[in-house]
Design an enzyme around this catalytic site. Sequence first.
Site, PDB file in Angstrom:
ATOM      1  N   ASN A  11      -6.923  35.136  46.294  1.00 19.81           N
ATOM      2  CA  ASN A  11      -5.809  35.693  47.139  1.00 19.81           C
ATOM      3  C   ASN A  11      -5.667  34.580  48.865  1.00 19.81           C
ATOM      4  OD1 ASN A  11      -4.309  36.841  48.722  1.00 19.81           O
ATOM      5  ND2 ASN A  11      -5.443  38.648  49.684  1.00 19.81           N
ATOM      6  N   TRP A  12      -4.309  34.154  48.293  1.00 22.20           N
ATOM      7  CA  TRP A  12      -3.677  33.578  49.112  1.00 22.20           C
ATOM      8  C   TRP A  12      -2.706  33.084  50.581  1.00 22.20           C
ATOM      9  CZ3 TRP A  12      -0.442  28.349  46.333  1.00 22.20           C
ATOM     10  CH2 TRP A  12      -1.366  27.847  45.544  1.00 22.20           C
ATOM     11  N   LYS A  13      -2.843  34.942  50.588  1.00 18.50           N
ATOM     12  CA  LYS A  13      -2.596  35.866  51.139  1.00 18.50           C
ATOM     13  C   LYS A  13      -0.746  34.898  52.184  1.00 18.50           C
ATOM     14  CE  LYS A  13      -6.480  37.393  53.238  1.00 18.50           C
ATOM     15  NZ  LYS A  13      -7.500  38.581  54.104  1.00 18.50           N
ATOM     16  N   HIS A  96      -4.481  46.116  48.973  1.00 15.88           N
ATOM     17  CA  HIS A  96      -4.508  45.397  49.845  1.00 15.88           C
ATOM     18  C   HIS A  96      -5.433  46.370  51.436  1.00 15.88           C
ATOM     19  CE1 HIS A  96      -6.729  42.084  52.480  1.00 15.88           C
ATOM     20  NE2 HIS A  96      -7.131  41.769  51.366  1.00 15.88           N
ATOM     21  N   GLU A  98      -5.173  44.881  53.900  1.00 18.17           N
ATOM     22  CA  GLU A  98      -3.811  44.784  54.943  1.00 18.17           C
ATOM     23  C   GLU A  98      -2.419  45.486  54.867  1.00 18.17           C
ATOM     24  OE1 GLU A  98      -6.372  40.189  55.563  1.00 18.17           O
ATOM     25  OE2 GLU A  98      -4.418  40.504  54.503  1.00 18.17           O
ATOM     26  N   GLU A 167     -13.531  45.566  49.017  1.00 14.05           N
ATOM     27  CA  GLU A 167     -13.470  44.506  50.175  1.00 14.05           C
ATOM     28  C   GLU A 167     -13.702  45.578  51.174  1.00 14.05           C
ATOM     29  OE1 GLU A 167      -8.967  43.866  50.348  1.00 14.05           O
ATOM     30  OE2 GLU A 167      -8.150  45.914  51.348  1.00 14.05           O
ATOM     31  N   GLY A 173     -11.919  37.911  56.385  1.00 14.26           N
ATOM     32  CA  GLY A 173     -11.553  37.367  57.390  1.00 14.26           C
ATOM     33  C   GLY A 173     -12.566  37.238  58.882  1.00 14.26           C
ATOM     34  N   SER A 212     -14.985  38.745  51.856  1.00 11.05           N
ATOM     35  CA  SER A 212     -16.032  37.177  52.260  1.00 11.05           C
ATOM     36  C   SER A 212     -16.538  36.814  51.569  1.00 11.05           C
ATOM     37  CB  SER A 212     -16.140  36.978  54.792  1.00 11.05           C
ATOM     38  OG  SER A 212     -15.114  37.141  55.048  1.00 11.05           O
ATOM     39  N   GLY A 234     -10.145  33.569  52.522  1.00 17.59           N
ATOM     40  CA  GLY A 234      -9.777  31.435  52.492  1.00 17.59           C
ATOM     41  C   GLY A 234     -10.651  30.946  51.988  1.00 17.59           C
TER      42      GLY A 234
END
Length: 250
Positions: A11-13, A96, A98, A167, A173, A212, A234
Amino acid sequence: MTTKKKLIAGNWKMNGSLAANEALLKALLAGVGAPGCEVAVCVPAPYLAQVQSLVAGSPIALGAQDLSAQAQGAFTGEQSAAMLKDFGVRYAIVGHSERRQYHGETDEAVAAKTAIALANGITPIVCVGETLAEREAGRTEEVVKRQLAAVIHVNGHCISEIVVAYEPVWAIGTGKTATPAQAQAVHAVLRAQLHHAASEHAAGIRILYGGSMNAANAAELLAEADIDGGLIGGASLKAPDFLQIIAAAR
């Protein structure tokens, strides 16, 4: 024992550029070989065309980070499942944390997005997870079961086609990671819930860990019985790290 392949999805976000994406994917394609798992990269919408071209004919599948619950129409700024399908998108992240936190996505919205992805032949990666406050209050199981129940309620007839990603919000993160035992405990709860909804297919539904996971801890997490891959943040932006995680997913 199930023979399902693990899935490692990056997931490149909201990261990337034309140059950086090309460099990253060239490095991944040079090193991925014939992976022992399925691999996907979920990229920002403006780069779908670029990445579709770069991964064509490779073992790396294209994924999106979100999609609209609507089929088409006056929904400025949204991307429909049919549009994503036009670009060869195989996976779409849905719900997600976010999106839930910053965009107010409800369990019901996540269920609707799951349904429209499935209707268009896109595999939804349905995210569930608790916040630190919810974990400390002993509500982890209650929260993840509620989130997954909404998706099962709307999509019960084809629930075997989804991917679930656990998650823990407190581990995204932050550098904090659930221990393998903590992660496995929640994965087992989700597996039991899926078994109740789709008994004959539950063992084949992949449940990814998405808090993570990195090159250092991937092998230990992936060794747990009910952890069927990872949704990687990440570490998916660093080719050596992402390749190491892929190699651990046998």
